[in-house]
Design an enzyme around this catalytic site. Sequence first.
Site, short mmCIF file in Angstrom:
data_model
loop_
_atom_site.label_atom_id
_atom_site.label_comp_id
_atom_site.label_asym_id
_atom_site.label_seq_id
_atom_site.Cartn_x
_atom_site.Cartn_y
_atom_site.Cartn_z
N LYS A 183 -32.42 48.52 45.62
CA LYS A 183 -33.86 48.34 45.84
C LYS A 183 -34.57 49.67 45.98
CE LYS A 183 -37.49 45.86 46.62
NZ LYS A 183 -38.03 45.41 45.33
C1 G6P Z 1 -35.43 51.13 41.93
C2 G6P Z 1 -35.65 49.62 41.92
C3 G6P Z 1 -36.80 49.27 40.96
C4 G6P Z 1 -38.04 50.06 41.34
C5 G6P Z 1 -37.77 51.57 41.34
C6 G6P Z 1 -38.94 52.36 41.91
O1 G6P Z 1 -34.89 51.52 40.72
O2 G6P Z 1 -34.49 48.94 41.53
O3 G6P Z 1 -37.08 47.88 41.07
O4 G6P Z 1 -39.06 49.77 40.42
O5 G6P Z 1 -36.65 51.85 42.19
O6 G6P Z 1 -39.11 52.00 43.25
P1 G6P Z 1 -40.40 52.27 44.12
O7 G6P Z 1 -40.03 51.75 45.49
O8 G6P Z 1 -40.62 53.76 44.11
O9 G6P Z 1 -41.53 51.54 43.51
#
Ligand code: G6P
Length: 412
Positions: free
Chosen positions: A407
């Site tokens: 996450k």
């Molecule tokens: C990880 C999660 C994605 C998310 C990305 C950015 O890769 O698995 O679902 O979009 O991080 O996360 P943030 O919390 O910075 O939006």
Amino acid sequence: VINFEDKLLVHKNSNPIIIGKNSDEFIISSDNNIIQELCDEFVVLDDDDFCLIDSELSFSYLNKVLKKTLKKNVNIKEIKTTTFMESEILEQKNLKNIFFDENLKNIYELVNKIKNCNKKIILSAAGTSFHACLFFHYKLLEYGILSQVILASEFENYLDIIDDDFLIIVFSQSGETGDLIRPLKILSQNCVEIVSVLNNRNSSIEYLSKSCVFLNCGEEISVASTKAFGFQIFIIEVISDLLKYNSLKKISKRINFISDNFEVEVDKIFKKVDEIIFNYDIDKVFFIGRNSLFPIALEGALKLKEVSYMHSEGFAGGELKHGSLALVDTKTLVFCLDNNSDILSNAIEIKTRGGIIIGLGTIQSTEFDDFIKTDDLIFMIIALQIIGLKYSLSLGLSPDKPRNLAKSVTVR
Ligand code: G6P
């Protein structure tokens, strides 16, 4: 955290640490949502802060005093479904929450910054939030502003040329993405202005930013981001309406339309997606869009690959002919976002090579083999999320916990 002569010594180094206290215990966590539920007092540590907790439950800081009131995240009434992903998709009904608390003031502040900005604007984020940045880029173009969109993981390559002539706007659901935090730390030390659009309060990125806008979509648990994306896109729509019309009239009407029609529309989408996914024998899925629907196409593809492990790719419709058209065959399913003449001509190119075209948008077209009607961009986004969810479930997978993914990614 180390045990030290009957005391606990806590040291923060890059990853977030919040210490909460209630009448009989201390809780040390990187997740402020837990602390909020269980504690009345908190302290948020900065990098290199030390804190000593003794067996009498008193705590002291070894360097500076850092007492901060923990700002509460918005609580959204949970909808009971079998997966978090599904309930979070449904929670996009609560779009008006973006105005909760002082957020409208925060949004106006950002709008004024953009209006009066004679600085160069950089937008940066990772994953789903990156697609929101790209959408913002297209919306700013409509207002005559050119911004530079940078993947968070590539941001460090640009640091040498960024000075206080730049306004940096970052998007992050968690506020803890390491790829963003590393360059932001350097930029904030160099007094470059950083504005962040975040969901989680009290995050590391919040403390590195000069000002913030909050999504207020409630805690997002499913690894694949859904409701945060809907809220990010909607905040961008609010900003864009304020830039263009200086009024919230149009957007308020849209919020009412979405919330009044939500259950009926989403129910129709669920049924239609159920029909489609069992109808075609496919081995890859493309999503095509143009202009501001290009980032939405990228997000549709990301959602599907994250939770179903199916080979999926998003394209700017006009780019297909420059290479990827070679991949199209009778086992290629293509979701075509909207039906304007340009994207339809791209869909026809796919169809003549045997691909199957499913249209999404307000108006059907004879070129579509099937059609999912979505009367607002938010319903289109929800349809794409439901496509991912349904494929995942139909393959017997667990959409909330995709393999190999986390996450919040704090590592390089
Ligand atoms: C990880 C999660 C994605 C998310 C990305 C950015 O890769 O698995 O679902 O979009 O991080 O996360 P943030 O919390 O910075 O939006």
